[in-house]
Every structure is written in C-alpha cells, then in structure tokens.
Write a protein that holds these residues in place. Structure first.
Motif, mmCIF file in Angstrom:
data_model
loop_
_atom_site.group_PDB
_atom_site.id
_atom_site.type_symbol
_atom_site.label_atom_id
_atom_site.label_comp_id
_atom_site.label_asym_id
_atom_site.label_seq_id
_atom_site.Cartn_x
_atom_site.Cartn_y
_atom_site.Cartn_z
ATOM 1 N N TRP A 116 0.836 -1.194 0.000
ATOM 2 C CA TRP A 116 0.000 0.000 0.000
ATOM 3 C C TRP A 116 0.876 1.251 0.000
ATOM 4 O O TRP A 116 1.955 1.257 0.615
ATOM 5 C CB TRP A 116 -0.874 0.063 1.250
ATOM 6 N N ASP A 117 0.385 2.264 -0.670
ATOM 7 C CA ASP A 117 0.933 3.613 -0.515
ATOM 8 C C ASP A 117 -0.154 4.367 0.236
ATOM 9 O O ASP A 117 -1.240 4.603 -0.308
ATOM 10 C CB ASP A 117 1.206 4.245 -1.885
ATOM 11 N N ALA A 118 0.107 4.681 1.505
ATOM 12 C CA ALA A 118 -0.954 5.234 2.346
ATOM 13 C C ALA A 118 -0.429 6.357 3.225
ATOM 14 O O ALA A 118 0.777 6.557 3.380
ATOM 15 C CB ALA A 118 -1.553 4.129 3.218
ATOM 16 N N GLY A 174 4.733 6.110 3.193
ATOM 17 C CA GLY A 174 5.536 5.412 2.207
ATOM 18 C C GLY A 174 4.916 4.076 1.864
ATOM 19 O O GLY A 174 3.722 3.854 2.048
ATOM 20 N N GLN A 175 5.747 3.162 1.402
ATOM 21 C CA GLN A 175 5.254 1.850 1.001
ATOM 22 C C GLN A 175 5.088 0.963 2.223
ATOM 23 O O GLN A 175 6.018 0.744 2.987
ATOM 24 C CB GLN A 175 6.222 1.205 0.011
ATOM 25 N N ILE A 176 3.890 0.436 2.414
ATOM 26 C CA ILE A 176 3.579 -0.439 3.539
ATOM 27 C C ILE A 176 3.412 -1.852 3.007
ATOM 28 O O ILE A 176 2.685 -2.091 2.039
ATOM 29 C CB ILE A 176 2.274 0.004 4.232
ATOM 30 N N VAL A 177 4.079 -2.803 3.653
ATOM 31 C CA VAL A 177 3.987 -4.223 3.279
ATOM 32 C C VAL A 177 3.068 -4.917 4.269
ATOM 33 O O VAL A 177 3.087 -4.616 5.470
ATOM 34 C CB VAL A 177 5.385 -4.868 3.298
ATOM 35 N N ALA A 217 -1.384 -2.522 -4.243
ATOM 36 C CA ALA A 217 -1.001 -3.632 -5.123
ATOM 37 C C ALA A 217 -1.229 -4.929 -4.351
ATOM 38 O O ALA A 217 -0.436 -5.263 -3.464
ATOM 39 C CB ALA A 217 0.459 -3.509 -5.541
ATOM 40 N N PRO A 218 -2.341 -5.644 -4.622
ATOM 41 C CA PRO A 218 -2.623 -6.875 -3.875
ATOM 42 C C PRO A 218 -1.538 -7.922 -4.097
ATOM 43 O O PRO A 218 -0.922 -7.983 -5.171
ATOM 44 C CB PRO A 218 -3.965 -7.343 -4.467
ATOM 45 N N GLY A 219 -1.320 -8.743 -3.077
ATOM 46 C CA GLY A 219 -0.372 -9.839 -3.216
ATOM 47 C C GLY A 219 -0.866 -10.855 -4.230
ATOM 48 O O GLY A 219 -2.069 -11.063 -4.389
#
Length: 265
Positions: A116-118, A174-177, A217-219
């Motif tokens: 996610w970009d959140a 930022g980018q969250i995993v 961006a879904p896994g």
C-alpha cells in the motif's frame, strides 16, 4: 475435578511444590479478571515436564546439552526432553504429492505481500487511559469532519494535527507491506480502495487513526516451485506437533495425577 489447580499437585505420588508453580506462573499470562488461569497453565506445564522427564529416565536417556547460541546452553532437563522426543516421535516427511495437494487446496495462503501507498493522521492516546481515548476520538472525528468537507486538505491537516512523526511528510507512510502494521490498521487498509479514506476513526493500541490509501497492489498467488519447500516444512512441523500432543496425552493417561485437571492435554 475442577479445572483450577489445587495448591498441592502430585504426579505418580511425587509432589510439585506450590513454590515451583508460582515461579512458573510468571511465564504464563493471566486473562484479565481470571488470575487463576496463569496458575493452572503453569501447573499443567510442570506436570507435563515431570512426565517427560520420568519417561526419559525410564528409557535410560542421559542428558547431552547443546549450545543454543553464543551465550546460552541447554539445561540438562531441556536436553533430556529433546532427546526423548527425538527418540519417541516418528514423523514421516510429507510426500511431494501431499505438498502439492496442500498448495492446490489453499493457494490463497501462499501469496506475495500486499503493498500500500498510504497516509494517516494519528490522534494518540493510551488505551488504558479512557478519558484520553475519548478525547482523542473526539479530535479524530473533528478532523474527519474537516476532511469530508475538503479531502484535499489531508496533508495540511496531518502536518497540523497528527501525533505521528509522519506529520512532516503530510502523513505519508511510504510503502507499507502486509504484516508491517498493527492488525487493526492493516484491516482498515484491506477495506479501503485506492483513493479512499476511512469513514470513521480506526482504533489501535496507539490511539485513533484517519487513514487514506493512495495506491494498493494486492499480493499475488506464488508459483508452486517457489513455495514447495516452505509448505513441506510447515506440514512436517504440523505433523510433529500432532505426534507430540498424542505422545504427551498417552503419558498423561497412564499417570496418576492429583490436584489438577489435565483433560484436553
């Protein structure tokens, strides 16, 4: 017999002192309002430990402690229990067909992480401080009301209102995993589509959040060849755990245990 441990517990006539149970209870969390849970869990753990050590002695095993890391060495009891389980448990590694069947049955379990970009605005409070939590929720709802009237003001309000260090970046995280954030926060991310914002403040252990997702961006399901080794290891661990539980249950059934209900072990 009641599920609560008595102060005197005997395993085949040998007493487990209350002092040992009290010391072991420190390793078992108690449910709020149910302090007896930790005592009961500690007593059951010590009963099982005593049964395992007695079985190791019956089999004539001797302890050969192994080094756990640079500073820690197994105790003699830990080594005996490990040797006992190594000898007693026979676990057949899963066949390639079993591994592939597991992957085919549950492909959704084997995915690359979602991304996610959140951004968020945090109204911080300690969940144990109820007045502070109520105040934080009111403030989050006030900010949310402003955002409902002007969604474009998110970054500006984050800089002015957020209690997170991300405020300097307008709340951007930022980018969250997946797996990186606390479960409540990630559950909110999962529910939001791209460009969407939470309709109500999200409560976590840090307070209340207003969350906005810019992109998601879904896994993706991973190909079998890339996960077959980890699936095989997981299946073998599960088989070992089942065998271990069955072995302990057999020891419990054959023993004379007084002072604690071991049903379900």
């Amino acid at each position: 017999m009641s599920g609560v441990a008595a102060s005197h517990i005997f395993v085949d006539g040998a007493e487990i002192p209350a002092s040992r149970i009290a010391a072991e209870a420190q390793n078992h969390p108690a449910t709020a309002g149910r302090p007896g849970d930790a005592w009961r869990a500690a007593a059951r753990a010590l009963v099982i430990r005593q049964l395992l050590l007695a079985e190791a002695e019956r089999r004539g095993l001797t302890a050969t402690p192994e080094r756990l890391d640079d500073v820690r060495l197994e105790t003699a009891e830990e080594a005996l229990i490990r040797d006992l389980l190594d000898e007693a448990l026979i676990v057949t590694p899963p066949s390639p067909e079993m591994v592939q069947a597991e992957w085919q049955a549950h492909p959704g379990r084997y995915r690359s992480p979602s991304l996610w970009d959140a951004a968020h605005i945090l109204c911080a409070a300690n969940p144990a401080d109820l007045p502070a939590m109520a105040k934080a929720e009111d403030r989050a709802n006030r900010i949310l009301g402003l955002l409902e009237r002007d969604p474009s003001a998110f970054a500006e309000l984050a800089r002015a209102e957020s209690d997170c260090g991300s405020k300097d970046a307008g709340g951007a995280l930022g980018q969250i995993v997946s797996g990186q954030m606390v479960p409540e926060f990630e559950a909110a991310l999962e529910r939001l589509g791209e460009g969407a914002m939470t309709a109500s403040p999200v409560r976590t252990r840090f307070g209340f959040h207003i969350i906005k997702v810019h992109a998601h961006a879904p896994g993706q399901v991973l190909p079998f060849d890339s996960v077959k080794a980890s699936i095989g290891e997981a299946l073998e661990r599960a088989a070992w755990a089942r065998a271990s539980r069955a072995f302990v249950a057999g020891l419990v059934a054959a023993a004379r245990i007084e002072g604690i209900d071991m049903e379900g072990v």
